[in-house]
Design a protein around this motif. Structure first.
Motif, PDB file in Angstrom:
ATOM      1  N   TRP A 116       0.838  -1.206   0.000  1.00 16.85           N
ATOM      2  CA  TRP A 116       0.000   0.000   0.000  1.00 16.85           C
ATOM      3  C   TRP A 116       0.871   1.253   0.000  1.00 16.85           C
ATOM      4  O   TRP A 116       0.555   2.248  -0.665  1.00 16.85           O
ATOM      5  N   MET A 117       1.965   1.209   0.768  1.00 17.30           N
ATOM      6  CA  MET A 117       2.867   2.351   0.795  1.00 17.30           C
ATOM      7  C   MET A 117       3.430   2.630  -0.594  1.00 17.30           C
ATOM      8  O   MET A 117       3.510   3.792  -1.036  1.00 17.30           O
ATOM      9  N   THR A 118       3.813   1.586  -1.300  1.00 18.97           N
ATOM     10  CA  THR A 118       4.358   1.748  -2.650  1.00 18.97           C
ATOM     11  C   THR A 118       3.317   2.345  -3.588  1.00 18.97           C
ATOM     12  O   THR A 118       3.616   3.252  -4.374  1.00 18.97           O
ATOM     13  N   LEU A 119       2.084   1.849  -3.508  1.00 14.93           N
ATOM     14  CA  LEU A 119       1.010   2.378  -4.357  1.00 14.93           C
ATOM     15  C   LEU A 119       0.745   3.844  -4.045  1.00 14.93           C
ATOM     16  O   LEU A 119       0.531   4.651  -4.954  1.00 14.93           O
ATOM     17  N   PHE A 120       0.754   4.191  -2.760  1.00 14.86           N
ATOM     18  CA  PHE A 120       0.509   5.579  -2.375  1.00 14.86           C
ATOM     19  C   PHE A 120       1.590   6.491  -2.941  1.00 14.86           C
ATOM     20  O   PHE A 120       1.300   7.553  -3.518  1.00 14.86           O
ATOM     21  N   GLU A 152       9.953  -8.245  -8.502  1.00 15.71           N
ATOM     22  CA  GLU A 152       8.994  -8.236  -9.604  1.00 15.71           C
ATOM     23  C   GLU A 152       7.670  -7.601  -9.185  1.00 15.71           C
ATOM     24  O   GLU A 152       7.070  -6.831  -9.934  1.00 15.71           O
ATOM     25  N   LYS A 153       7.218  -7.908  -7.950  1.00 13.43           N
ATOM     26  CA  LYS A 153       5.972  -7.301  -7.460  1.00 13.43           C
ATOM     27  C   LYS A 153       6.167  -5.798  -7.268  1.00 13.43           C
ATOM     28  O   LYS A 153       5.273  -5.004  -7.583  1.00 13.43           O
ATOM     29  N   LEU A 154       7.321  -5.400  -6.750  1.00 14.45           N
ATOM     30  CA  LEU A 154       7.604  -3.976  -6.585  1.00 14.45           C
ATOM     31  C   LEU A 154       7.595  -3.266  -7.931  1.00 14.45           C
ATOM     32  O   LEU A 154       7.008  -2.181  -8.072  1.00 14.45           O
ATOM     33  N   ALA A 155       8.228  -3.858  -8.937  1.00 16.47           N
ATOM     34  CA  ALA A 155       8.266  -3.251 -10.267  1.00 16.47           C
ATOM     35  C   ALA A 155       6.864  -3.128 -10.856  1.00 16.47           C
ATOM     36  O   ALA A 155       6.522  -2.117 -11.490  1.00 16.47           O
ATOM     37  N   TYR A 156       6.039  -4.147 -10.647  1.00 14.60           N
ATOM     38  CA  TYR A 156       4.649  -4.093 -11.132  1.00 14.60           C
ATOM     39  C   TYR A 156       3.872  -2.972 -10.448  1.00 14.60           C
ATOM     40  O   TYR A 156       3.134  -2.226 -11.102  1.00 14.60           O
TER      41      TYR A 156
END
Length: 528
Positions: A116-120, A152-156
């Motif tokens: 969630w932090m990454t998306l924000f 890979e999830k972070l890059a996505y």
């Protein structure tokens, strides 16, 4: 010798298809791009060895020198990439990265919160997709590593909150570029009753791929819908390997630098806040300077339309780098250690630099082959008007996938879509233009030769082809939902109906994935 023209030939798609196909099959991106470049130039040179060598030399030189001056955009982009490598290395040495990870551990409860932090961060740092990819990746990576989330999830997460957000935000480099194209279209067709900004705003709800890609990403994070290659990557990360170590060190990864004691969150937050502030301020400054030269008054949107984004980012990065280094010296860090960190930071970015240079070269070759024009020419102004939004979406996606550029796709396809809509049914103008943007972002998301895809994997320190392979299933699902929406929109003329079908389709897909074995929560443990 003049180069051969492939303006109306299906052969024009051969070099990009060969390069992309080889990259997927061999996972050797540089080799695949190189072969695609040689094939494309050989076709343009009518397979003359002398012309082939001459063109290869000219295009290599053209990466840094064009006309009578330097290729400033290319050099600024590469400069910013290396500055970011140095800056993040200095922040790591200062202890800022470690301090931020400790700070996050007390506030972020589990893996889902880390995502969630990454998306924000991806949603709020929308001024530019390059800036977004490199900054968010480096900030979020220590936290996602701590909670064993795959690179890979972070890059996505980063890739799906950069272009999809930028393409629907008027206050971004993407919004400014798109509005400049729209302004030219409005002037060409004499549509003086609407402004480029108001047209752009009308197009936002019609950009079904941006909407479905963002909605799908939220569902993936909330329900843990890790399927296919992404599920494998997440299982590997849970076992302690955030990236596939058998493939070596990914571009952008920390190179084992020592970290001094006493670092605080301010060692990370200070430079990054300064960098963001300087980028925004310098973009507005450069835009205002351009407006002043044209005799126009300052305006926020107008300033962004005329801003020099590449210059702003490299200048802001240089200032931030110097101030960060001086702050570290005041902190007691050895200048020798700072210098060694800067060198390693540059070194960590070199693989991404090589891929970008090759991607830019093949993009130039593809432009000369007129691949985008050929694909755009597949559209017919005699097709049923109900199919126009869906067809424009598919052709724009094919053009962006083949050429690796959404910007170039927008420039080619927006005028074609406008002409077709005005000839068939003027009420379809906004949906058709929006479908161009949606298709361009989708094709860009899937293409191994896309610069935004390259920088998303670099910012995440993820192997490039692993990012492409793990993101592709999600991009295809979002595109299928968007296509269904465009078909319904074309038949009904209602954006609400199109959005409804896309949303219902998303609910069905999420339900099926949750019920599939391993689709939801294939790992049960939380925490580090």
């Amino acid at each position: 010798m003049a180069l051969i023209s492939y303006a109306d030939s299906a052969l024009s798609i051969l070099p990009p298809v060969a390069a992309i196909g080889l990259a997927i099959l061999t996972r050797r991106v540089l080799l695949s791009l190189g072969l695609g470049i040689v094939l494309g130039i050989a076709m343009l040179a009518d397979f003359s060895p002398a012309v082939l060598l001459s063109e290869l030399s000219a295009r290599a030189t053209g990466l840094v020198w064009e006309g009578e001056g330097v290729a400033s955009w290319n050099l600024y982009t590469l400069g910013f990439l290396m500055i970011m490598g140095m800056l993040m290395a200095l922040i790591s040495v200062s202890g800022g990265t470690r301090a931020f990870a400790h700070w996050a551990r007390r506030r972020i409860r589990d893996r889902r919160d880390a995502q969630w932090m990454t998306l924000f961060l991806g949603a709020v740092i929308f001024i530019d997709d390059y800036f977004n990819a490199l900054l968010v990746g480096n900030v979020a990576r220590p936290v996602t590593d701590q909670y064993r989330i795959s690179r890979e999830k972070l890059a996505y997460c980063i890739d799906s909150t950069s272009a999809p957000v930028c393409v629907i935000s008027p206050i971004s480099t993407w919004g400014a570029y798109i509005m400049s194209l729209l302004a030219a279209l409005l002037a060409t067709h004499g549509l003086n009753e609407v402004t480029a900004l108001s047209l752009f705003a009308q197009m936002i709800p019609f950009n079904l791929y941006a909407v479905t890609a963002l909605a799908l990403l939220i569902c993936v994070v909330y329900f843990r819908l890790d399927v296919g290659p992404m599920a494998e990557a997440e299982r590997r990360a849970q076992a302690g390997q955030p990236w596939d170590e058998a493939k070596g060190m990914p571009a952008g990864e920390d190179l084992g630098l020592e970290q001094v004691r006493g670092g605080t969150v301010l060692n990370l937050a200070g430079p990054l806040l300064l960098l963001v502030s300087l980028v925004v301020g310098l973009m507005l400054f450069s835009g205002d300077r351009a407006l002043h030269a044209m005799g126009h008054a300052f305006g926020l949107i107008a300033a962004l339309e005329n801003a020099d984004g590449a210059w702003s980012m490299v200048t802001a990065g240089s200032i931030t780098l110097v101030i960060t280094a001086l702050g570290m010296i005041a902190q007691g860090v050895s200048p020798v250690l700072i210098g060694r960190a800067a060198v390693k930071g540059v070194h960590s970015m070199l693989p991404a630099v090589y891929i970008l240079l090759m991607a830019w070269t093949i993009a130039g070759v593809i432009a000369d082959l007129q691949t985008g024009n050929y694909l755009a020419g597949l559209a017919s102004d005699s097709l049923p008007q109900t199919l126009l939004p869906a067809l424009v979406f598919l052709i724009s996606a094919a053009a962006a996938f083949s050429t690796g550029t959404s910007y170039g796709t927008f420039a080619i396809m927006l005028p074609i879509a406008a002409n077709m809509a005005l000839a068939l049914e003027p009420a379809l103008l906004v949906p058709a233009l929006s479908a161009v943007l949606a298709g361009g972002v989708f094709g860009d998301h899937c293409s191994p030769i896309s610069d935004t895809t390259i920088l998303s994997s670099t910012g995440s320190a993820c192997h490039h082809m692993d990012h492409v392979a793990t993101q592709l299933p999600y991009a295809l699902v979002a595109a299928a939902l968007a296509l269904a929406g465009y078909l319904v929109l074309g038949f009904t003329g209602s954006v609400a109906a199109g959005l409804l079908i896309s949303c219902l389709g998303l609910m069905v897909v999420v339900g099926l994935l949750r019920r599939r074995e391993g689709g939801m929560n294939h790992y049960r443990t939380e925490g580090a």
